[in-house]
Design an enzyme around this catalytic site. Structure first.
Site, PDB file in Angstrom:
ATOM      1  N   HIS A 123       0.841  -1.203   0.000  1.00 25.95           N
ATOM      2  CA  HIS A 123       0.000   0.000   0.000  1.00 25.95           C
ATOM      3  C   HIS A 123       0.872   1.247   0.000  1.00 25.95           C
ATOM      4  O   HIS A 123       2.098   1.184   0.177  1.00 25.95           O
ATOM      5  CB  HIS A 123      -0.968   0.008   1.191  1.00 25.95           C
ATOM      6  N   CYS A 143       3.036  -4.708   6.742  1.00 25.23           N
ATOM      7  CA  CYS A 143       2.717  -4.416   5.344  1.00 25.23           C
ATOM      8  C   CYS A 143       3.952  -3.866   4.636  1.00 25.23           C
ATOM      9  O   CYS A 143       4.977  -3.567   5.261  1.00 25.23           O
ATOM     10  CB  CYS A 143       1.578  -3.412   5.261  1.00 25.23           C
TER      11      CYS A 143
END
Length: 496
Positions: free
Chosen positions: A415, A443
Site C-alpha cells: 500500500h 505491510c
C-alpha cells in the site's frame, strides 16, 4: 474683557467635556485562559497547551490516557467554572472532574490526581465532553475538538456535546480547547454556490439545498465557487476538485474558483469542509450527479463525492448545511466511486521483495524491469505468495489510511504511505521520509506511484517472493528524495 473672560471660561468647560474620561465605557475584558495537559502513551504527562493549541500527538498512533485542565480569569471574577468528563476503554463514562479555576499548572493538577481518565493502566480515552457553569456559561462558550484513530480531526464541538466516539474502540490522540465569547445571537450560516457548466458558462448563483448544473443533458461541470456567510461566530469553507488530466487541485476558500474555465476539462469529484467556530454548530453535506451513474449519495465534512479513474463527468451538485447532530438530507452509503481499470493479463509479472534491503524488483516474463524503494517491517512474512484482494483505500493498523492496497496474505498488504484520512492531501510526512527502512507493522509501504503501479498492472494471482539478501537486486535500490515535514501530499501521486 468680560466677553473675553466668558469666552475663555466656555472654552475650558468645552475642553473638559472632550478630554476628561467618563465612567460610562469600559475596556473590552480579557478572555479567560484555558490550559490543559494530556497523559499520552509512551510520553506520560506532556507539556501544557493553551487556548486552542494542540496537546497530544498526530500520526504516531499514540493514545491519550488522561487530561488535566485549568481555567484562569484575566481581570474578571465571574462565578462558575469548567467541568469535564472522559469516556475510557473498559470503564465507559467516568466521573465529572472540576477544572482548577485559579490558573494552576495542569501538571501540578496531575500530580494531585485532579484529572479525567486513567494513568498507569494503558487505557485509551475514546471521547470527552465538557461544559462551563454559572455566570461563565452565560458569557462564554467552550469549544473543543479531538484527533481520533481512523478519523483524524473532528469538527469543533461546543460545550456539553461529545467529541470522539463511543462503542467503536477508537482512541483519542490529541485535543484542542478554547473559549469564545458567548454569541449574542444564535449562530447561523448560509451557503451559496455557482457552477461553470459546458455550453452555459457561469450559471446563476443558487442557495443551499438547490441543484446547480444540469441533469439529462450530458453537460460537464468545469468549475465551481462556494461562499459561506456566518452570523454570531467565525466560519468559512474550503474545497477542492478532481479535474480531468489535472487530478486533485489545490484547496481554495470562500468564493474562490476550483476547476478550470476555457479548457473544456470536466470536474470528476469534489471535497469540502467548514472552517472556524461554525463547525461546532453545523455540518456541510453535498452530493453530485455523475455521468452514467446519476445522483450519488451524500458526502459530509471533507469526504470525497464523485468518481475518479473512470473519466466520468460531474453534471450537477447539491450542497446543504445541517445543524450539528441533525439528520442527513438523504442516504450516505456511497458518495464516491473509484472505477477500477480492467485487469491486465497479457503480461506475466513477479514481485520480488527484498525485506533486508527494503526494496522491490519487478520482473516481466523473468526479466527485471522496475525497482522500487519500500518500507517492510519485522513482521513481514518471508516466502512465496500470490496477489489476492485489492482496495482503493483501506484502513490500516494505527487508525491511518492507505491508497492502492494489494493483498499479499491476510492482513499483509502492499500500500501507499500513510494518510490521516481517505484524502490524498492528508499524508503523514514521516511515513514518506521513512521509505527505505523497516518501519511498518508488516505491510509493505510504497510511494503512491509504485503502489498504484502494482494495483493497476499486477492482476490477482501475480507471484510474490519475499526474501532477505544483502544484494538489493539487479536494478539496485532507488534513492528517495525526502519531503519537508510540513508537506501533506506524496509528490509522486498522479492525482495531485
Amino acid at each position: 474683557m468680560k466677553k473675553i473672560g466668558a469666552f475663555l471660561l466656555s472654552l475650558v468647560m468645552l475642553l473638559s467635556v472632550i478630554v476628561l474620561p467618563t465612567n460610562t465605557t469600559q475596556a473590552a475584558e480579557a478572555m479567560p485562559t484555558v490550559s490543559y495537559s494530556v497523559h499520552a502513551q509512551s510520553y506520560g504527562w506532556m507539556n501544557p497547551a493553551q487556548n486552542g493549541k494542540t496537546a497530544g500527538t498526530t500520526g504516531q498512533g499514540k493514545r491519550l490516557e488522561a487530561i488535566a485542565i485549568s481555567l484562569k480569569q484575566n481581570g474578571t471574577s465571574y462565578a462558575g467554572g469548567l467541568r469535564y468528563q472522559a469516556h475510557v476503554q473498559t470503564y465507559g463514562w467516568m466521573n465529572w472532574v472540576d477544572a482548577d479555576t485559579n490558573g494552576a499548572s495542569p501538571r501540578s493538577l496531575a500530580d494531585k490526581g485532579q484529572y479525567a481518565g486513567t494513568v498507569g493502566k494503558s487505557k485509551r480515552m475514546e471521547a470527552i465532553r465538557m461544559e462551563l457553569t454559572g455566570e461563565l456559561a452565560n458569557r462564554y462558550e467552550v469549544l473543543y475538538r479531538v484527533h481520533m484513530q481512523t478519523y483524524g480531526w473532528s469538527s469543533w464541538t461546543k460545550g456539553g456535546d461529545t467529541a470522539g466516539t463511543v462503542g467503536q474502540g477508537k482512541r483519542l490522540e490529541a485535543i484542542e480547547i478554547k473559549l469564545i465569547q458567548k454569541p449574542s445571537v444564535t449562530p447561523a450560516a448560509t451557503v451559496n454556490y455557482q457552477v461553470h457548466a459546458q455550453s452555459y458558462g457561469w450559471m446563476n448563483t443558487v442557495p443551499g439545498g438547490t441543484i446547480a448544473g444540469t441533469t439529462g443533458k450530458g453537460k460537464r461541470l468545469e468549475a465551481i465557487k462556494i461562499d459561506l456567510k456566518t452570523q454570531g461566530v467565525t466560519g468559512g469553507i474550503v474545497y477542492n476538485t478532481h479535474v480531468q488530466s489535472l487530478g486533485w487541485t489545490k484547496d481554495v476558500s470562500n468564493n474562490g474558483v476550483s476547476g478550470t474555465t476555457g479548457q473544456s476539462k470536466r470536474i470528476e469529484a469534489i471535497c469540502m469542509h467548514l472552517t472556524g467556530d461554525i463547525t461546532a454548530y453545523y455540518d456541510i453535506y453535498y452530493r453530485v450527479h455523475c455521468q452514467s451513474l446519476g445522483w450519488l449519495d451524500w458526502a459530509k465534512n471533507g469526504q470525497m463525492a464523485g468518481t475518479t479513474n473512470g473519466g466520468k463527468r460531474m453534471e450537477a451538485i447539491q450542497i446543504q448545511l445541517v445543524k450539528k447532530g441533525g439528520k442527513a438530507p438523504g442516504t450516505t452509503a456511497k458518495p464516491y466511486v473509484y472505477i477500477e481499470p480492467p485487469a491486465i493479463t497479457k503480461d506475466t509479472y513477479e514481485i520480488r521483495v527484498n525485506k533486508q534491503e527494503s526494496c522491490i524488483t519487478i520482473y516481466k516474463d523473468g526479466v527485471p524491469i522496475k525497482a522500487m524503494t519500500c518500507s517492510p517491517g519485522d513482521a513481514t512474512p518471508v516466502g512465496t505468495f500470490y496477489l489476492a484482494g485489492k482496495w482503493r483505500w483501506n484502513a490500516l493498523m494505527g487508525g491511518v489510511q492507505g491508497q492502492y492496497c494489494s493483498q499479499i496474505q491476510g492482513d499483509f498488504l502492499f500500500h501507499s504511505v500513510l494518510y490521516n484520512k481517505t484524502n490524498p492531501r492528508t499524508l503523514i510526512p514521516s511515513s514518506y521520509n521513512n521509505l527505505g527502512k523497516r518501519v511498518s507493522h508488516g505491510c509493505v509501504r510504497l510511494q503512491v506511484i509504485d503502489a498504484k503501479w502494482i494495483f493497476d498492472n499486477c492482476p490477482r494471482g501475480t507471484k510474490i517472493t519475499i526474501y532477505n539478501s544483502s544484494d538489493p537486486g539487479p536494478l539496485g535500490k532507488p534513492v528517495l528524495q525526502k519531503i519537508p515535514g510540513s508537506q501533506t501530499w506524496d509528490p509522486t501521486d498522479p492525482a495531485i
